[in-house]
Design an enzyme around this catalytic site. Structure first.
Site, PDB file in Angstrom:
ATOM      1  N   ALA A   1     -17.356  -4.416   6.715  1.00  0.00           N
ATOM      2  CA  ALA A   1     -16.812  -3.982   5.199  1.00  0.00           C
ATOM      3  C   ALA A   1     -17.406  -2.662   5.184  1.00  0.00           C
ATOM      4  CB  ALA A   1     -18.029  -4.640   3.605  1.00  0.00           C
TER       5      ALA A   1
ATOM      6  N   HIS B   1      -9.541   2.644  -1.813  1.00  0.00           N
ATOM      7  CA  HIS B   1      -7.691   2.066  -1.756  1.00  0.00           C
ATOM      8  C   HIS B   1      -7.845   1.070  -2.839  1.00  0.00           C
ATOM      9  CE1 HIS B   1      -5.030   1.163   0.175  1.00  0.00           C
ATOM     10  NE2 HIS B   1      -4.940   0.481   1.183  1.00  0.00           N
TER      11      HIS B   1
ATOM     12  N   CYS C   1       0.924   2.836   6.024  1.00  0.00           N
ATOM     13  CA  CYS C   1       1.032   2.219   6.735  1.00  0.00           C
ATOM     14  C   CYS C   1       0.863   0.922   5.110  1.00  0.00           C
ATOM     15  CB  CYS C   1      -0.056   1.172   7.502  1.00  0.00           C
ATOM     16  SG  CYS C   1      -1.342   0.818   7.067  1.00  0.00           S
TER      17      CYS C   1
ATOM     18  N   CYS D   1       0.661  -1.150  -0.439  1.00  0.00           N
ATOM     19  CA  CYS D   1       0.248   0.065   0.184  1.00  0.00           C
ATOM     20  C   CYS D   1       0.794   1.093  -0.137  1.00  0.00           C
ATOM     21  CB  CYS D   1      -0.519   0.175   1.182  1.00  0.00           C
ATOM     22  SG  CYS D   1      -1.825  -1.561   1.421  1.00  0.00           S
TER      23      CYS D   1
END
Length: 458
Positions: free
Chosen positions: A298, A413, A441, A139
Site C-alpha cells: 500500500a 491518483h 500508462c 488512467c
C-alpha cells in the site's frame, strides 16, 4: 489505408474523377506521403486548408486531490470537473464564445449520470451550444482528452477547446445484477464498482497490482527500491507544498456543509501528501502477492482519490491574442499512444514516449522535466530503466527531473483526472524554451504521452 467519401476530401494530386464517391475505397499510392484528410467544414471561423496547425495550451488548473472518503466524498465528479474547467477558463482569458468543445476523462461512471463531461461543462457555466464528450481510457483518460481536443485545433476544426479529467472514487457504487441474472434463492453478492471498472485486469483475471508485481520481477526492482522511491515521492511533494509550488495550479473547492446548514468548507490543498508514516513503510505486508515473493505494498502504490483538472487549448491566433500573460503558455508539440500486453501495462509509457519524441524531432536529452504517472513505484522505476533516463549524477532512487514535485503515490491518483493532472503540474514547472513530457500508462496494456514546449509568447 482506406478512405470513405463523406464530408472529407482528398487534396493534392487527386484526379478530378476521384473527388466523387467511388464504387470502392480509394487507396493513395505509397509515395503520396504528403496527402492529408481534412473536413470540408470549418468551426466558428477556423479554417481547414489541409495543413496541420499549431496548438497551444493557454492555462491549466486542478482541484486539490482529496483522500478516498475524504473532503470530497459528497462532491460528484462532474462538480469537481466544473470547478477545474471554470478556473482554467478564467485563467486563460479566452472568450467562452470561441470555445466549441469540452473533452473530459472519467473512468468510474456508475451512478454519475448521463454524459459526465456535458454535466461538467454546463455546471462550469458554458452555454448549451458547447458540445462535450466523455473519454474513458482508464488512467490515461485525462491526457487523451487533451489530445483529442488538440487534434480539432490542429485540423483547423476549432479555435479553442477545453479538456481534462475528473473522478470521484469515493462515490463509486456497488453493483448488483438485474433480477433476470439473480439466483432464485440464496445469498446475493455485490461487486465493488471501484475494482470491477477501475482496478481489475479482465484479460488475466488479476488486480492491477499483480501487473505491477510482474513488472517489478521482470525489471529486477526490489522491495527496498520501491519503498525508497515512495518515500522520495512523499518528500518531494511535501517540499513542493512547503515552498508553495502548487499554489498557482490549484482551484479551491467549496464543499457544502452537511445538511446544507452553515458555511461551506473550502479545500485548498491535497490531502494525502503529508500522511507518510516512515516507520511503517518497510513493515507493511505485500498487498497483492502473499506467497513470500510479493514486493508491492500500500505504501509504494498510489492511493484512491477524488479530484479534477482541466486545460484550455487554442490556435496560434488565440494564443497570440490571449497568451501574453499566461503562466503556462506552451505549444503542444506532439503526442503518441502505444499498446503492449495487458499484464505489462506498467511499461507501456516506454513504448509511447519514444514515438512522441520521434514525432517531435527530439531526444530524451532535450527534455527538461518528465512527469510519469506513479500508479505504482515500479511503474516509474521500470520506465526510467528502459528509457535510460537516470544519469550518474542522479539520485539513484529517482532522477531529479522525473516527477520533481512528487507523484500519484503522494499526491493521489484520481483515475480520470491523473493524465491532465500531471500535465498541469508539468506546465507549471517548465521555463520558456524548455520541453517537457507527460506520460501515463493505463489498464489493458496501453499508454499516452504528450510533448510540450513552454513559450514566452506567440
Amino acid at each position: 489505408m482506406s478512405l470513405k467519401c463523406s464530408s472529407t476530401l482528398l487534396r493534392r494530386t487527386v484526379a478530378p474523377s476521384a473527388r466523387h464517391c467511388p464504387a470502392r475505397p480509394v487507396r493513395p499510392p505509397q509515395s503520396a506521403a504528403s496527402w492529408r484528410l481534412f473536413s470540408s467544414t470549418s468551426t466558428r471561423g477556423a479554417e481547414s486548408n489541409g495543413e496541420i496547425h499549431d496548438v497551444y495550451i493557454l492555462s491549466a488548473a486542478r482541484t486539490p486531490t482529496a483522500k478516498f472518503n475524504g473532503s470530497f466524498a459528497s462532491v460528484p465528479a462532474p462538480v469537481l470537473g466544473a470547478t477545474a474547467i471554470k478556473a482554467a477558463i478564467e485563467k486563460s482569458t479566452v472568450p467562452i464564445s470561441i470555445i466549441s468543445d469540452v473533452y473530459m476523462g472519467n473512468v468510474l461512471q456508475g451512478s454519475v449520470g448521463q454524459s459526465p463531461a456535458r454535466q461538467a461543462s454546463i455546471f462550469a457555466g458554458l452555454p448549451d451550444s458547447v458540445e462535450a464528450i466523455t473519454i474513458n481510457k482508464v488512467c490515461a483518460s485525462g491526457l487523451k482528452a487533451v489530445v483529442f481536443a488538440a487534434q480539432n485545433i490542429q485540423l483547423g476544426l476549432a479555435e479553442a477547446q477545453v479538456a481534462g479529467g475528473m473522478e470521484s472514487m469515493s462515490r463509486v457504487p456497488y453493483f448488483l445484477p438485474r433480477a433476470s441474472h439473480l439466483p432464485p434463492f440464496g445469498d446475493l453478492k455485490l461487486e465493488d464498482g471501484l475494482i470491477k471498472d477501475g482496478l481489475w485486469d479482465v484479460y488475466n483475471g488479476v488486480h492491477m497490482g499483480v501487473c505491477a508485481e510482474t513488472t517489478a520481477k521482470k525489471h529486477q526492482i526490489s522491495r527496498k527500491e520501491q519503498d525508497d522511491y515512495a518515500i522520495s515521492s512523499y518528500r518531494r511533494a511535501q517540499a513542493a507544498w512547503e515552498a508553495g509550488l502548487f499554489d498557482e495550479e490549484i482551484a479551491p473547492v467549496d464543499v457544502p456543509s452537511k445538511k446544507g446548514k452553515g458555511p461551506a468548507t473550502t479545500i485548498r490543498r491535497d490531502e494525502g501528501y503529508d500522511s507518510l508514516k516512515l516507520d511503517k513503510v518497510a513493515t507493511l505486508k505485500p498487498a497483492f502477492i502473499r506467497d513470500g515473493t510479493g514486493t508491492v505494498t500500500a505504501a509504494n502504490s498510489s492511493t484512491f482519490n477524488d479530484g479534477a483538472s482541466a486545460v484550455v487549448l487554442g490556435s496560434r491566433a488565440v494564443a497570440a491574442a490571449h497568451g501574453t500573460h499566461s503562466r503556462v503558455l506552451a505549444r503542444l508539440v506532439s503526442s503518441a499512444d502505444a499498446a503492449v500486453a495487458p499484464i505489462d501495462f506498467p511499461v507501456a509509457p516506454a513504448a509511447a514516449i519514444p514515438r512522441a519524441l520521434h514525432r517531435a524531432g527530439l531526444e530524451a536529452e532535450d527534455i527538461a522535466v518528465w512527469e510519469i504517472n506513479e500508479a505504482f513505484a515500479a511503474v516509474v522505476q521500470a520506465n526510467v530503466k528502459i528509457l535510460g533516463l537516470a544519469s550518474s549524477n542522479d539520485d539513484v532512487v529517482a532522477p531529479s527531473n522525473v516527477n520533481p514535485r512528487g507523484g500519484a503515490i503522494a499526491l493521489g491518483h484520481a483515475l480520470g483526472s491523473s493524465g491532465s493532472r500531471i500535465l498541469t503540474t508539468l506546465l507549471h514547472q517548465l521555463s520558456p524554451g524548455q520541453f517537457g513530457v507527460a506520460a501515463v500508462c493505463n489498464g489493458g496494456g496501453a499508454a499516452t504521452a504528450v510533448v510540450v514546449q513552454r513559450v514566452q509568447s506567440v
